[in-house]
Design a protein around this motif. Structure first.
Motif, mmCIF file in Angstrom:
data_model
loop_
_atom_site.group_PDB
_atom_site.id
_atom_site.type_symbol
_atom_site.label_atom_id
_atom_site.label_comp_id
_atom_site.label_asym_id
_atom_site.label_seq_id
_atom_site.Cartn_x
_atom_site.Cartn_y
_atom_site.Cartn_z
ATOM 1 N N ASP A 16 0.830 -1.203 0.000
ATOM 2 C CA ASP A 16 0.000 0.000 0.000
ATOM 3 C C ASP A 16 0.867 1.256 0.000
ATOM 4 N N GLY A 17 1.938 1.229 0.805
ATOM 5 C CA GLY A 17 2.858 2.361 0.847
ATOM 6 C C GLY A 17 3.496 2.608 -0.507
ATOM 7 N N MET A 18 3.879 1.539 -1.185
ATOM 8 C CA MET A 18 4.453 1.659 -2.527
ATOM 9 C C MET A 18 3.429 2.279 -3.475
ATOM 10 N N ALA A 19 2.202 1.788 -3.442
ATOM 11 C CA ALA A 19 1.156 2.312 -4.326
ATOM 12 C C ALA A 19 0.942 3.802 -4.093
ATOM 13 N N ASN A 20 0.856 4.206 -2.836
ATOM 14 C CA ASN A 20 0.623 5.618 -2.521
ATOM 15 C C ASN A 20 1.818 6.490 -2.889
ATOM 16 N N ALA A 21 3.022 6.008 -2.609
ATOM 17 C CA ALA A 21 4.224 6.784 -2.906
ATOM 18 C C ALA A 21 4.404 6.957 -4.415
ATOM 19 N N VAL A 22 4.201 5.893 -5.173
ATOM 20 C CA VAL A 22 4.357 5.982 -6.627
ATOM 21 C C VAL A 22 3.260 6.853 -7.233
ATOM 22 N N ASN A 29 10.815 8.791 -9.052
ATOM 23 C CA ASN A 29 11.093 9.709 -7.948
ATOM 24 C C ASN A 29 10.774 9.141 -6.572
ATOM 25 N N THR A 30 10.211 7.955 -6.524
ATOM 26 C CA THR A 30 9.880 7.341 -5.237
ATOM 27 C C THR A 30 11.132 6.732 -4.621
ATOM 28 N N THR A 31 11.302 6.980 -3.339
ATOM 29 C CA THR A 31 12.424 6.405 -2.602
ATOM 30 C C THR A 31 11.904 5.395 -1.594
ATOM 31 N N ILE A 32 12.800 4.600 -1.090
ATOM 32 C CA ILE A 32 12.414 3.651 -0.041
ATOM 33 C C ILE A 32 11.923 4.416 1.181
ATOM 34 N N ALA A 33 12.524 5.572 1.446
ATOM 35 C CA ALA A 33 12.057 6.405 2.560
ATOM 36 C C ALA A 33 10.590 6.803 2.355
ATOM 37 N N LYS A 37 7.592 5.522 4.868
ATOM 38 C CA LYS A 37 6.798 6.581 5.502
ATOM 39 C C LYS A 37 5.311 6.354 5.246
ATOM 40 N N GLN A 38 4.972 6.082 3.987
ATOM 41 C CA GLN A 38 3.576 5.800 3.638
ATOM 42 C C GLN A 38 3.051 4.552 4.350
ATOM 43 N N ALA A 39 3.929 3.551 4.497
ATOM 44 C CA ALA A 39 3.532 2.280 5.107
ATOM 45 C C ALA A 39 3.511 2.343 6.625
ATOM 46 N N GLY A 40 4.224 3.292 7.195
ATOM 47 C CA GLY A 40 4.300 3.384 8.646
ATOM 48 C C GLY A 40 5.143 2.265 9.252
ATOM 49 N N VAL A 41 6.192 1.859 8.540
ATOM 50 C CA VAL A 41 7.106 0.817 9.029
ATOM 51 C C VAL A 41 8.539 1.323 8.890
ATOM 52 N N SER A 42 9.477 0.570 9.413
ATOM 53 C CA SER A 42 10.882 0.967 9.358
ATOM 54 C C SER A 42 11.535 0.507 8.053
ATOM 55 N N ARG A 43 12.699 1.113 7.757
ATOM 56 C CA ARG A 43 13.489 0.667 6.605
ATOM 57 C C ARG A 43 13.887 -0.797 6.784
ATOM 58 N N ARG A 44 14.199 -1.160 8.019
ATOM 59 C CA ARG A 44 14.580 -2.547 8.300
ATOM 60 C C ARG A 44 13.454 -3.500 7.894
ATOM 61 N N THR A 45 12.225 -3.117 8.228
ATOM 62 C CA THR A 45 11.072 -3.947 7.856
ATOM 63 C C THR A 45 10.973 -4.045 6.333
ATOM 64 N N PHE A 46 11.202 -2.933 5.644
ATOM 65 C CA PHE A 46 11.186 -2.973 4.183
ATOM 66 C C PHE A 46 12.159 -4.030 3.682
ATOM 67 N N TYR A 47 13.400 -3.972 4.169
ATOM 68 C CA TYR A 47 14.446 -4.880 3.679
ATOM 69 C C TYR A 47 14.250 -6.323 4.138
ATOM 70 N N GLU A 48 13.425 -6.525 5.136
ATOM 71 C CA GLU A 48 13.069 -7.901 5.516
ATOM 72 C C GLU A 48 12.145 -8.528 4.475
ATOM 73 N N HIS A 49 11.462 -7.698 3.711
ATOM 74 C CA HIS A 49 10.498 -8.175 2.712
ATOM 75 C C HIS A 49 10.968 -8.026 1.273
ATOM 76 N N PHE A 50 11.729 -6.973 0.999
ATOM 77 C CA PHE A 50 12.131 -6.672 -0.375
ATOM 78 C C PHE A 50 13.580 -6.217 -0.404
ATOM 79 N N ALA A 51 14.286 -6.669 -1.414
ATOM 80 C CA ALA A 51 15.690 -6.263 -1.569
ATOM 81 C C ALA A 51 15.802 -4.879 -2.207
ATOM 82 N N THR A 52 14.827 -4.536 -3.058
ATOM 83 C CA THR A 52 14.884 -3.271 -3.791
ATOM 84 C C THR A 52 13.492 -2.665 -3.934
ATOM 85 N N LYS A 53 13.490 -1.414 -4.302
ATOM 86 C CA LYS A 53 12.233 -0.717 -4.615
ATOM 87 C C LYS A 53 11.549 -1.404 -5.796
ATOM 88 N N GLN A 54 12.319 -1.822 -6.782
ATOM 89 C CA GLN A 54 11.772 -2.488 -7.962
ATOM 90 C C GLN A 54 11.078 -3.788 -7.577
#
Length: 192
Positions: A16-22, A29-33, A37-54
């Motif tokens: 959902d955060g990815m959808a809103n940010a994009v 122009n979308t960053t992992i930050a 931010k949109q998802a309300g989770v940490s960067r660490r949580t992002f990297y636990e699920h995905f290696a890249t924004k792509q």
């Protein structure tokens, strides 16, 4: 909530955060930050699920496409002739797409910016939809066409319908996607 439920919740929030940010910034122009931010989770949580924004964006594309395919499958009622089944499925599919215009625009347009990997996932989803169409149109039953639909023609129909959706997006007419039902059905009938 157990760990699996927490992981599923985080993944859902990240998508959902990815959808809103994009939708707000465009994919480039979308960053992992922005995503976290949109998802309300940490960067660490992002990297636990995905290696890249792509990778996250592709997961979003797949999840949305699989949802649309589920809508198609659910709309089929074998008690009806194939024309009615196709009309019901097409109406349900386009209604599902129109529910979230921002996400629709994001997925249909931004996927092209991901290069070969984005095109590969798009092709895989289109093949699944074409395969589903083959199954419905070529099923034996009352009112079925005499000429079976080929895989190539099914893919051409999917491509044509995608172009009609893109045209609606470009013209800011996502709210009117149901208008595509009639030409899409005419196309399917013409090739069968």
């Amino acid at each position: 909530m157990n760990q699996t439920e927490t992981d599923n919740e985080h993944r859902h929030r990240l998508l959902d955060g990815m959808a809103n940010a994009v939708a707000a910034n465009g994919y480039a122009n979308t960053t992992i930050a922005d995503i976290v931010k949109q998802a309300g989770v940490s960067r660490r949580t992002f990297y636990e699920h995905f290696a890249t924004k792509q990778q996250c964006f592709i997961a979003l594309y797949e999840a949305a496409a699989l949802h649309a395919l589920k809508v198609l499958r659910t709309a089929i009622d074998p008690a009806h002739d194939w024309h009615t089944q196709l009309e019901q499925a097409m109406s349900a599919y386009l209604a599902a797409l129109a529910q979230n215009p921002v996400l629709l625009r994001t997925l249909f347009i931004e996927i092209w910016g991901l290069g070969e990997e984005g095109l590969a996932v798009r092709r895989r989803i289109n093949e699944e939809i074409a395969g589903f169409m083959l199954k419905v149109v070529n099923a034996k039953g009352p009112g079925q066409p005499g000429q079976p639909l080929s895989a190539d023609i099914a893919m051409a129909v999917v491509g044509g319908i995608n172009e009609l959706v893109l045209q609606a997006i470009e013209r800011n007419r996502v709210h009117a996607l149901q208008e595509i039902v009639t030409p899409a059905l005419q196309l399917i009938r013409a090739v069968t």
